[in-house]
Write an enzyme that holds these catalytic residues in place. Sequence first.
Site, PDB file in Angstrom:
ATOM      1  N   ASP A   1       3.315  -3.961   0.654  1.00 28.77           N
ATOM      2  CA  ASP A   1       2.643  -2.775   0.125  1.00 28.77           C
ATOM      3  C   ASP A   1       1.155  -3.062  -0.102  1.00 28.77           C
ATOM      4  O   ASP A   1       0.727  -3.313  -1.229  1.00 28.77           O
ATOM      5  CB  ASP A   1       3.325  -2.356  -1.176  1.00 28.77           C
ATOM      6  CG  ASP A   1       2.804  -1.043  -1.717  1.00 28.77           C
ATOM      7  OD1 ASP A   1       2.211  -0.276  -0.936  1.00 28.77           O
ATOM      8  OD2 ASP A   1       3.003  -0.782  -2.925  1.00 28.77           O
TER       9      ASP A   1
ATOM     10  N   ASP B   1      -8.711   2.149   6.300  1.00 32.41           N
ATOM     11  CA  ASP B   1      -9.971   1.742   6.914  1.00 32.41           C
ATOM     12  C   ASP B   1     -10.105   2.495   8.234  1.00 32.41           C
ATOM     13  O   ASP B   1      -9.294   3.366   8.536  1.00 32.41           O
ATOM     14  CB  ASP B   1      -9.977   0.220   7.129  1.00 32.41           C
ATOM     15  CG  ASP B   1     -11.363  -0.397   7.013  1.00 32.41           C
ATOM     16  OD1 ASP B   1     -12.307   0.158   7.635  1.00 32.41           O
ATOM     17  OD2 ASP B   1     -11.520  -1.403   6.304  1.00 32.41           O
TER      18      ASP B   1
ATOM     19  N   THR C   1       1.470   7.606  -7.674  1.00 26.82           N
ATOM     20  CA  THR C   1       2.273   8.169  -8.762  1.00 26.82           C
ATOM     21  C   THR C   1       1.569   8.084 -10.113  1.00 26.82           C
ATOM     22  O   THR C   1       1.996   8.731 -11.076  1.00 26.82           O
ATOM     23  CB  THR C   1       3.636   7.468  -8.869  1.00 26.82           C
ATOM     24  OG1 THR C   1       3.432   6.066  -9.008  1.00 26.82           O
ATOM     25  CG2 THR C   1       4.482   7.757  -7.653  1.00 26.82           C
TER      26      THR C   1
ATOM     27  N   LYS D   1      -1.221  -0.849   1.346  1.00 31.28           N
ATOM     28  CA  LYS D   1      -1.864   0.468   1.439  1.00 31.28           C
ATOM     29  C   LYS D   1      -3.166   0.408   2.245  1.00 31.28           C
ATOM     30  O   LYS D   1      -4.251   0.701   1.741  1.00 31.28           O
ATOM     31  CB  LYS D   1      -2.122   1.054   0.041  1.00 31.28           C
ATOM     32  CG  LYS D   1      -0.855   1.283  -0.771  1.00 31.28           C
ATOM     33  CD  LYS D   1      -1.163   1.924  -2.116  1.00 31.28           C
ATOM     34  CE  LYS D   1       0.097   2.116  -2.943  1.00 31.28           C
ATOM     35  NZ  LYS D   1       0.646   0.837  -3.443  1.00 31.28           N
TER      36      LYS D   1
ATOM     37  N   LYS E   1       9.733  -5.824  -2.344  1.00 31.31           N
ATOM     38  CA  LYS E   1       8.373  -5.333  -2.141  1.00 31.31           C
ATOM     39  C   LYS E   1       7.350  -6.345  -2.624  1.00 31.31           C
ATOM     40  O   LYS E   1       7.387  -6.783  -3.775  1.00 31.31           O
ATOM     41  CB  LYS E   1       8.163  -3.999  -2.863  1.00 31.31           C
ATOM     42  CG  LYS E   1       6.811  -3.347  -2.552  1.00 31.31           C
ATOM     43  CD  LYS E   1       6.710  -1.947  -3.130  1.00 31.31           C
ATOM     44  CE  LYS E   1       6.270  -1.937  -4.577  1.00 31.31           C
ATOM     45  NZ  LYS E   1       4.838  -2.322  -4.750  1.00 31.31           N
TER      46      LYS E   1
ATOM     47  N   ARG F   1       9.833  -3.447 -13.057  1.00 28.14           N
ATOM     48  CA  ARG F   1      10.060  -4.080 -14.349  1.00 28.14           C
ATOM     49  C   ARG F   1      11.458  -3.890 -14.932  1.00 28.14           C
ATOM     50  O   ARG F   1      11.984  -4.829 -15.555  1.00 28.14           O
ATOM     51  CB  ARG F   1       8.985  -3.617 -15.344  1.00 28.14           C
ATOM     52  CG  ARG F   1       7.651  -4.302 -15.080  1.00 28.14           C
ATOM     53  CD  ARG F   1       6.487  -3.641 -15.798  1.00 28.14           C
ATOM     54  NE  ARG F   1       6.029  -2.455 -15.076  1.00 28.14           N
ATOM     55  CZ  ARG F   1       4.833  -1.906 -15.246  1.00 28.14           C
ATOM     56  NH1 ARG F   1       3.987  -2.426 -16.119  1.00 28.14           N
ATOM     57  NH2 ARG F   1       4.478  -0.840 -14.551  1.00 28.14           N
TER      58      ARG F   1
END
Length: 240
Positions: free
Chosen positions: A61, A66, A127, A63, A35, A217
């Site tokens: 990613d 518009d 999230t 997002k 990603k 991570r």
Amino acid sequence: VTASPPPIAVALDVPTLDEAVELAAVLQGEVAVCKVGLELFGSHGPEAVRRIGEQAPVFLDLKLHDIPTTVRRAARVLGRMGVAMATVHASGGAAMVRSAVEGLQAGHEEAGHDGDLPIILAVTVLTSMTDDDLASIGAPAAGEQVPALASLAVEAGAQGLVCAPTDVPIVRAAVGPDVTLVTPGVRPAWAQSNDQARVATPGEAVAAGADLLVIGRPITRAEDPAGAARRIGDELRAAG
């Protein structure tokens, strides 16, 4: 026969492109996709997709959110880059989601890329957002908003959805079995939760019905990233 990699999308949220490419190379076969997020793409643009895409499929990613025409044009550019997945905000509405799907697939075909058509993943609620956070912006609670946005996006053509692990059961009930559910906010029991508010372990997320787990991570900052990914994969196989 080579086993398929576990359903992990590793979030390459690292400072430099060289570091991201090195991680992608080390993790070959240990994760399903890599990603690329806003920071890495903002720093290196299409070069990040090209170089990481030499190691693994790319989940871009950004997002998008518009007006439909702008999103269609942007998604078409992403399709030409050869990404496997791209994200939009479901809250942009049905016309915007539909435009993203059309644009991404048109760009892919125009560029003559091999393989399956790329898919649009619609983001329901981030999230990091709690119900209190949602209330502060005048939005319904996640339990109400998430399935409504999920249904809207799928009806508009989105082939997948991004939702918190804790929201997977209500989303699956809303959209049925054939939609790919991608869950960020996944942390092994041996890792910290960091800045995600609604989290689950990999086993819990898959048991709830998730298809692809976004993990950053716990893998990318491990002393042995491939070993960490392998450990998560083993946990998933044991849970399955």
